[in-house]
Design an enzyme around this catalytic site. Structure first.
Site, PDB file in Angstrom:
ATOM      1  N   GLU A 234     -80.681 -36.141 -25.213  1.00 42.56           N
ATOM      2  CA  GLU A 234     -81.073 -36.875 -26.421  1.00 42.56           C
ATOM      3  C   GLU A 234     -81.338 -35.915 -27.577  1.00 42.56           C
ATOM      4  O   GLU A 234     -80.976 -36.180 -28.721  1.00 42.56           O
ATOM      5  CB  GLU A 234     -82.341 -37.707 -26.159  1.00 42.56           C
ATOM      6  CG  GLU A 234     -82.167 -38.815 -25.160  1.00 42.56           C
ATOM      7  CD  GLU A 234     -81.146 -39.842 -25.593  1.00 42.56           C
ATOM      8  OE1 GLU A 234     -79.940 -39.517 -25.558  1.00 42.56           O
ATOM      9  OE2 GLU A 234     -81.531 -40.961 -25.954  1.00 42.56           O
TER      10      GLU A 234
ATOM     11  N   THR B 282     -77.967 -41.430 -35.535  1.00 45.08           N
ATOM     12  CA  THR B 282     -79.400 -41.590 -35.257  1.00 45.08           C
ATOM     13  C   THR B 282     -80.228 -40.683 -36.158  1.00 45.08           C
ATOM     14  O   THR B 282     -81.267 -41.100 -36.694  1.00 45.08           O
ATOM     15  CB  THR B 282     -79.689 -41.286 -33.773  1.00 45.08           C
ATOM     16  OG1 THR B 282     -78.994 -42.249 -32.981  1.00 45.08           O
ATOM     17  CG2 THR B 282     -81.168 -41.365 -33.462  1.00 45.08           C
TER      18      THR B 282
HETATM   19  N1  HSE Z   1     -85.965 -44.819 -30.800  1.00 48.06           N
HETATM   20  C1  HSE Z   1     -84.808 -44.137 -31.314  1.00 48.06           C
HETATM   21  C2  HSE Z   1     -84.635 -44.493 -32.777  1.00 48.06           C
HETATM   22  C3  HSE Z   1     -83.613 -44.560 -30.521  1.00 48.06           C
HETATM   23  O1  HSE Z   1     -84.780 -45.677 -33.104  1.00 48.06           O
HETATM   24  O2  HSE Z   1     -84.365 -43.612 -33.578  1.00 48.06           O
HETATM   25  C4  HSE Z   1     -82.359 -43.891 -30.970  1.00 48.06           C
HETATM   26  O3  HSE Z   1     -81.366 -44.053 -30.014  1.00 48.06           O
END
Ligand code: HSE
Length: 306
Positions: free
Chosen positions: A128, A180
């Protein structure tokens, strides 16, 4: 046995009011991952899909997760990994988590279960970090543990699995790209206390609703005062999708992870299908290609396929 094949499911993180802490697994789509233990102390990655993902282990989410695992035991052996991705990268339904979690769960199986699920989640979080620049665990946790999970703390990692009633998710993945890292960069660094109170009230109620199987409370709790108001501008027809879904009987929903996918929860497969039709009729008004998935919440995370 030196080879194992796993299915690693897509996941929905945030679940509207649980930014970076709540997530659930889908039953499908899932990635298919083969891992083989080899004598050489190297990691080799091959992709059997057309997404053009890097195969250098230090640039691949499964590669860095396995490297963390091998380093933790100072291993003198390695792994060969073959990944067939059915979860499109950048979709917002945990594509990177599926690769990294699938790889470490498979490798751990070959090692006779040497590591706990929590340790595997730690390794997968390296993926991640590589994918998004942030070591968040809200996709990794449901991908490994299955069902609904809370990340009580990312450091030190503390994951809580919670009970939930029979629910179905309808997910639309519009084929647009939202990174992201970009979707995180636009979020406020500070929030008013009143918004925080409303948010954690909803999150606490959402968890209670899952334990009680109270779908009315679940519906009232699926409201996000902090993230959705900022991020929804990145997703064409977000409000229309939500409105049409609720009119078709969805309990509630919102952005899946950092988008662009959106998800809606329903109490039955029939409603989830109606919600899909409503979403389809909204999105066919755009010139954006899209996929729709309908899936029960997945009770298991990464599963051994052979
Ligand atoms: N919780 C994270 C976000 C997940 O919303 O940025 C990203 O995959």
């Amino acid at each position: 046995m030196d080879t194992v094949r796993v299915h690693a499911p897509a996941t929905v993180s945030n679940v509207v009011c649980g930014f970076d802490c709540l997530g659930f697994a889908l039953s499908e789509p899932f990635d298919e991952i083969n891992v083989r233990k080899i004598d050489e102390p190297v990691i080799r990655i091959a992709h059997k899909d057309d997404f053009g993902l890097p195969t250098e282990p230090e640039q691949n989410v499964a590669g860095v997760a396995l490297r963390a695992m091998l380093d933790a035991m100072q291993a003198d052996f390695g792994f060969e990994v073959e990944i067939t991705k059915n979860i499109k990268p950048g979709s917002g339904i945990g594509s990177s988590s599926a690769s990294s979690c699938g790889a470490v769960v498979a490798a751990n199986h070959l090692l006779g279960g040497r590591f706990s699920d929590l340790e595997l989640a730690e390794f997968a979080m390296e993926g991640e970090k590589l994918a998004s620049g942030s070591r968040h665990a809200d996709n990794v946790a449901p991908c490994i543990f299955g069902g609904f999970t809370i990340v009580r703390s990312a450091d030190p990692l503390d994951i809580v699995s919670i009970e939930f009633p029979h629910l179905f998710a309808t997910v639309i993945h519009p084929q647009i790209e939202i990174k992201t890292a970009d979707a995180r960069a636009i979020l406020p660094k500070q929030i008013p206390l009143a918004d925080a109170v409303r948010q954690w009230s909803n999150l606490a109620s959402l968890v209670a609703s899952l334990y009680k199987g109270d779908l009315d409370l679940l519906a009232r709790s699926m409201d996000d005062f902090i993230v959705e108001p900022v991020r929804k501008s990145l997703i064409p027809k977000f409000d229309e999708v939500k409105e049409a879904s609720l009119a078709s009987g969805a309990i509630g929903g919102g952005i899946s992870g950092s988008g662009p996918s959106m998800f809606m929860l329903s109490g039955s497969l029939a409603t989830a299908n109606s919600v899909a039709e409503s979403i389809r009729s909204v999105y066919t008004q755009t010139d954006i290609d899209f996929n729709i998935y309908i899936s029960p919440i997945g009770r298991s995370g990464v599963a051994i396929a052979s």
